[in-house]
Design an enzyme around this catalytic site. Structure first.
Site, PDB file in Angstrom:
ATOM      1  N   CYS A  95      -5.360   7.838   7.169  1.00 37.97           N
ATOM      2  CA  CYS A  95      -5.999   6.995   6.150  1.00 37.97           C
ATOM      3  C   CYS A  95      -7.391   7.450   5.740  1.00 37.97           C
ATOM      4  O   CYS A  95      -7.593   7.844   4.591  1.00 37.97           O
ATOM      5  CB  CYS A  95      -6.034   5.546   6.635  1.00 37.97           C
ATOM      6  SG  CYS A  95      -4.399   4.824   6.718  1.00 37.97           S
ATOM      7  N   ARG A 102      -1.784  12.939  12.741  1.00 36.05           N
ATOM      8  CA  ARG A 102      -2.123  13.354  11.378  1.00 36.05           C
ATOM      9  C   ARG A 102      -3.645  13.422  11.226  1.00 36.05           C
ATOM     10  O   ARG A 102      -4.346  12.467  11.557  1.00 36.05           O
ATOM     11  CB  ARG A 102      -1.528  12.369  10.359  1.00 36.05           C
ATOM     12  CG  ARG A 102      -0.013  12.484  10.256  1.00 36.05           C
ATOM     13  CD  ARG A 102       0.568  11.509   9.249  1.00 36.05           C
ATOM     14  NE  ARG A 102       0.614  10.148   9.756  1.00 36.05           N
ATOM     15  CZ  ARG A 102       1.149   9.121   9.084  1.00 36.05           C
ATOM     16  NH1 ARG A 102       1.658   9.304   7.891  1.00 36.05           N
ATOM     17  NH2 ARG A 102       1.159   7.909   9.602  1.00 36.05           N
ATOM     18  N   PHE A 158     -17.493   0.378  14.395  1.00 33.41           N
ATOM     19  CA  PHE A 158     -17.480   1.631  13.625  1.00 33.41           C
ATOM     20  C   PHE A 158     -18.822   2.363  13.680  1.00 33.41           C
ATOM     21  O   PHE A 158     -19.140   3.142  12.807  1.00 33.41           O
ATOM     22  CB  PHE A 158     -17.007   1.392  12.180  1.00 33.41           C
ATOM     23  CG  PHE A 158     -15.516   1.202  12.128  1.00 33.41           C
ATOM     24  CD1 PHE A 158     -14.693   2.244  11.765  1.00 33.41           C
ATOM     25  CD2 PHE A 158     -14.939   0.002  12.500  1.00 33.41           C
ATOM     26  CE1 PHE A 158     -13.322   2.092  11.767  1.00 33.41           C
ATOM     27  CE2 PHE A 158     -13.570  -0.164  12.517  1.00 33.41           C
ATOM     28  CZ  PHE A 158     -12.763   0.887  12.150  1.00 33.41           C
ATOM     29  N   LEU A 159     -19.582   2.097  14.743  1.00 29.38           N
ATOM     30  CA  LEU A 159     -20.815   2.861  14.965  1.00 29.38           C
ATOM     31  C   LEU A 159     -20.685   3.648  16.272  1.00 29.38           C
ATOM     32  O   LEU A 159     -21.621   3.685  17.072  1.00 29.38           O
ATOM     33  CB  LEU A 159     -22.029   1.927  15.015  1.00 29.38           C
ATOM     34  CG  LEU A 159     -22.481   1.328  13.683  1.00 29.38           C
ATOM     35  CD1 LEU A 159     -23.715   0.443  13.864  1.00 29.38           C
ATOM     36  CD2 LEU A 159     -22.787   2.411  12.643  1.00 29.38           C
ATOM     37  N   PHE A 190      -4.184  -3.680   5.728  1.00 30.21           N
ATOM     38  CA  PHE A 190      -5.388  -3.288   6.470  1.00 30.21           C
ATOM     39  C   PHE A 190      -5.108  -3.027   7.950  1.00 30.21           C
ATOM     40  O   PHE A 190      -6.043  -2.880   8.735  1.00 30.21           O
ATOM     41  CB  PHE A 190      -6.464  -4.370   6.336  1.00 30.21           C
ATOM     42  CG  PHE A 190      -6.941  -4.552   4.920  1.00 30.21           C
ATOM     43  CD1 PHE A 190      -7.961  -3.761   4.407  1.00 30.21           C
ATOM     44  CD2 PHE A 190      -6.348  -5.484   4.084  1.00 30.21           C
ATOM     45  CE1 PHE A 190      -8.394  -3.903   3.097  1.00 30.21           C
ATOM     46  CE2 PHE A 190      -6.767  -5.638   2.763  1.00 30.21           C
ATOM     47  CZ  PHE A 190      -7.792  -4.848   2.274  1.00 30.21           C
ATOM     48  N   ASN A 204     -11.977   1.109   3.213  1.00 32.34           N
ATOM     49  CA  ASN A 204     -11.827   2.314   4.046  1.00 32.34           C
ATOM     50  C   ASN A 204     -12.986   3.280   3.850  1.00 32.34           C
ATOM     51  O   ASN A 204     -13.475   3.885   4.806  1.00 32.34           O
ATOM     52  CB  ASN A 204     -10.493   3.007   3.747  1.00 32.34           C
ATOM     53  CG  ASN A 204      -9.365   2.408   4.564  1.00 32.34           C
ATOM     54  OD1 ASN A 204      -9.563   1.400   5.246  1.00 32.34           O
ATOM     55  ND2 ASN A 204      -8.194   3.006   4.518  1.00 32.34           N
TER      56      ASN A 204
HETATM   57  P1  NAD Z   1       4.416   7.324   6.327  1.00 34.01           P
HETATM   58  O1  NAD Z   1       4.285   8.594   5.594  1.00 34.01           O
HETATM   59  O2  NAD Z   1       4.397   7.290   7.811  1.00 34.01           O
HETATM   60  O3  NAD Z   1       5.743   6.572   5.869  1.00 34.01           O
HETATM   61  C1  NAD Z   1       6.225   6.587   4.579  1.00 34.01           C
HETATM   62  C2  NAD Z   1       7.744   6.394   4.621  1.00 34.01           C
HETATM   63  O4  NAD Z   1       8.210   6.249   3.287  1.00 34.01           O
HETATM   64  C3  NAD Z   1       8.500   7.578   5.223  1.00 34.01           C
HETATM   65  O5  NAD Z   1       9.348   7.111   6.255  1.00 34.01           O
HETATM   66  C4  NAD Z   1       9.302   8.139   4.040  1.00 34.01           C
HETATM   67  O6  NAD Z   1      10.564   8.667   4.427  1.00 34.01           O
HETATM   68  C5  NAD Z   1       9.467   6.914   3.168  1.00 34.01           C
HETATM   69  N1  NAD Z   1       9.709   7.209   1.759  1.00 34.01           N
HETATM   70  C6  NAD Z   1       9.071   8.067   0.949  1.00 34.01           C
HETATM   71  N2  NAD Z   1       9.538   8.012  -0.298  1.00 34.01           N
HETATM   72  C7  NAD Z   1      10.528   7.090  -0.294  1.00 34.01           C
HETATM   73  C8  NAD Z   1      11.391   6.562  -1.288  1.00 34.01           C
HETATM   74  N3  NAD Z   1      11.347   6.976  -2.551  1.00 34.01           N
HETATM   75  N4  NAD Z   1      12.289   5.631  -0.919  1.00 34.01           N
HETATM   76  C9  NAD Z   1      12.354   5.207   0.349  1.00 34.01           C
HETATM   77  N5  NAD Z   1      11.554   5.640   1.329  1.00 34.01           N
HETATM   78  C10 NAD Z   1      10.645   6.568   1.012  1.00 34.01           C
HETATM   79  O7  NAD Z   1       3.235   6.405   5.766  1.00 34.01           O
HETATM   80  P2  NAD Z   1       2.434   5.190   6.463  1.00 34.01           P
HETATM   81  O8  NAD Z   1       1.478   5.705   7.482  1.00 34.01           O
HETATM   82  O9  NAD Z   1       3.363   4.096   6.828  1.00 34.01           O
HETATM   83  O10 NAD Z   1       1.551   4.735   5.207  1.00 34.01           O
HETATM   84  C11 NAD Z   1       2.152   4.193   4.057  1.00 34.01           C
HETATM   85  C12 NAD Z   1       1.065   3.772   3.107  1.00 34.01           C
HETATM   86  O11 NAD Z   1       0.249   2.748   3.706  1.00 34.01           O
HETATM   87  C13 NAD Z   1       0.080   4.873   2.728  1.00 34.01           C
HETATM   88  O12 NAD Z   1      -0.333   4.665   1.408  1.00 34.01           O
HETATM   89  C14 NAD Z   1      -1.089   4.650   3.672  1.00 34.01           C
HETATM   90  O13 NAD Z   1      -2.304   5.121   3.159  1.00 34.01           O
HETATM   91  C15 NAD Z   1      -1.116   3.135   3.756  1.00 34.01           C
HETATM   92  N6  NAD Z   1      -1.684   2.603   4.980  1.00 34.01           N
HETATM   93  C16 NAD Z   1      -1.445   3.226   6.172  1.00 34.01           C
HETATM   94  C17 NAD Z   1      -1.972   2.679   7.342  1.00 34.01           C
HETATM   95  C18 NAD Z   1      -1.730   3.369   8.664  1.00 34.01           C
HETATM   96  O14 NAD Z   1      -2.418   3.027   9.617  1.00 34.01           O
HETATM   97  N7  NAD Z   1      -0.797   4.291   8.767  1.00 34.01           N
HETATM   98  C19 NAD Z   1      -2.721   1.502   7.291  1.00 34.01           C
HETATM   99  C20 NAD Z   1      -2.916   0.874   6.065  1.00 34.01           C
HETATM  100  C21 NAD Z   1      -2.394   1.433   4.900  1.00 34.01           C
END
Ligand code: NAD
Length: 435
Positions: free
Chosen positions: A258, A325, A247-248, A150, A206
């Site tokens: 996300c 993003r 969030f308002l 989270f 979310n």
């Molecule tokens: P991201 O895309 O920034 O990072 C993903 C990483 O995984 C990349 O560095 C990529 O090279 C690596 N990767 C992909 N396939 C791979 C594999 N087979 N083996 C090894 N490495 C691999 O993503 P993120 O922002 O860190 O988000 C990751 C997940 O967490 C998503 O599902 C997202 O929805 C969730 N999430 C994100 C946030 C946020 O604030 N960014 C918060 C909570 C949850």
């Protein structure tokens, strides 16, 4: 217990560094070799306040590798933190999850607990198990659990180390004991559930937060039509404990990696299961329309965009991060350029990412600072509420501009101060001044 993290993006890297801070030996793995090389040299792939210091502090407990074999042979638990981006139809692209699961299975030689930390649709753990079973050597035991994350970019470390709650979806006492050990030094309540419930908790949270944002944006439009003030509406609503103030904040809509994707993925999984999730379609639609509404406001003052110069303040999807993003800035700048305008953009952290994402255009100038962005501008467009924008010298800025107009997409400036300086000030969901 040795912990592994696969996928070192925002979530994975923060997870790895924070578990090391809690005293665990952690191996972080990513298939991006350059990212691993940089991390070995303590170079971070993105900006997150405090992360660099924490990495430095715990470097002796952290190892980085691009080898799946190395991580799987050496850890007891592995957290899957790979990306789950949207497919064109809005559903989650789970190919990174499938890829990682398959590779884990091929390299498995002893019991392993595989934890989904990525945000995934309900029933993804079922798929991970199925895929693992296809590739794993006979008789090697493994389990899958869900432990959604989270954290928010910009306050990720605090969010990880001091979460409001920890959600864990498990199927055995053995897995439960492992999580109790991992989170024993965390103060937050741990909510143990079955895996499907844990998966739904993340998407539902979310989607609910995004709903709050679209709701207040809808109210902001009503306030603009009627002369009411959305900030007062939100404040008064927020005093009600059942609603809460967070969030308002009305504005140009939510972005980031996300909310937009999770709302879409959640209503797609609803549809796949035969349910009408049209509430969330509206949430998404209201959010998509924010950009056009913002552009309309500019046109109401300046009439024609062609050849006008815009100082664009803020490119990241929110302050405290360099992440662009799904940032509204991308769409707003694109629309202005399509209509022949010129954008002088500035962001304290997100310029490089914006450049990479947006591509080159002779109609974009990357400014040195907020003042440079304002040179000969017809209007300042505030797209991210960075603190430094609030502290700017607006008397100086007014002198530099062609026409002194501010369109505040985040309601972040002190209206009284700005109006005294005789700017035309157009906030969101409330009356401004000079027009
Ligand atoms: P991201 O895309 O920034 O990072 C993903 C990483 O995984 C990349 O560095 C990529 O090279 C690596 N990767 C992909 N396939 C791979 C594999 N087979 N083996 C090894 N490495 C691999 O993503 P993120 O922002 O860190 O988000 C990751 C997940 O967490 C998503 O599902 C997202 O929805 C969730 N999430 C994100 C946030 C946020 O604030 N960014 C918060 C909570 C949850």
């Amino acid at each position: 217990m040795k912990l592994g993290v696969i996928g070192l993006g925002h979530v994975g890297l923060v997870t790895a560094v924070c578990f090391a801070e809690k005293g665990f030996e952690v191996i972080g793995m990513d298939k991006d070799k350059k990212r691993i090389q940089n991390l070995m040299n303590k170079k971070l792939p993105f900006y997150e306040p405090g992360l660099s210091e924490l990495l430095e502090k715990n470097f002796n407990r952290l190892k980085f590798t691009d080898s799946i074999k190395e991580i799987i042979e050496n850890v007891d638990v592995v957290f899957l933190c790979v990306g789950t981006p949207p497919l064109p139809d809005g559903s989650a692209d789970l190919s990174q999850v499938e890829d990682a699961s398959r590779e884990i299975a091929k390299n498995l030689n002893k019991y392993l607990l595989i934890v989904e930390k990525s945000t995934v649709p309900v029933k993804t753990a079922e798929w991970i198990k199925k895929v693992m079973s296809l590739y794993v050597k006979k008789d090697i035991p493994f389990e899958v659990a869900s432990n959604p994350e989270f954290l928010r970019e910009g306050s990720a470390i605090k969010d990880f180390l001091e979460p409001d709650r920890i959600v864990v979806g498990i199927e055995s006492d053995k897995a439960k004991n492992i999580f109790e050990e991992i989170y024993k030094d965390f103060k937050a309540p741990i909510i143990f559930t079955d895996i499907e419930t844990a998966e739904i908790i993340k998407h539902a949270s979310n989607a609910f937060l995004a709903t709050k944002i679209s709701f207040i944006n809808m109210i902001a439009d009503l306030c603009e039509r009627t002369g009411a003030d959305v900030i007062k509406v939100a404040e008064a609503m927020g005093f009600d404990k059942r609603i809460g103030r967070e969030f308002l904040n009305a504005g140009i809509g939510y972005g980031g990696s996300c909310f937009p994707k999770d709302v879409k993925a959640f209503y797609r999984i609803g549809e796949e299961l035969g349910l009408d999730f049209s509430l969330l379609k509206c949430v998404d639609k209201i959010n998509e329309e924010r950009v056009n509404k913002f552009i309309e406001k500019i046109k109401k003052i300046l009439w024609i965009i062609r050849d006008k110069v815009f100082a664009v303040w803020g490119l990241s999807f929110k302050p405290g991060t360099d992440d662009v993003r799904e940032a509204p800035s991308l769409k707003i700048v694109r629309k202005i350029i399509e209509e022949g305008g010129i954008c002088r953009v500035y962001d304290p952290y997100a310029m490089e990412n914006f450049k990479r994402e947006f591509g080159e255009s002779e109609r974009i100038y990357y400014a040195e600072d907020i003042y440079d962005a304002c040179r000969n501008a017809h209007a300042i467009l505030i797209l991210t509420e960075w603190n430094e924008f609030k502290k700017a010298d607006f008397s100086k800025i007014k002198e530099m501009m062609e026409t002194a107009i501010i369109v505040d997409g985040r309601n972040c400036l002190n209206m009284e101060k700005i109006c005294k300086l005789e700017f035309i000030y157009i906030p969101t969901g409330r009356k401004g001044c000079g027009y």
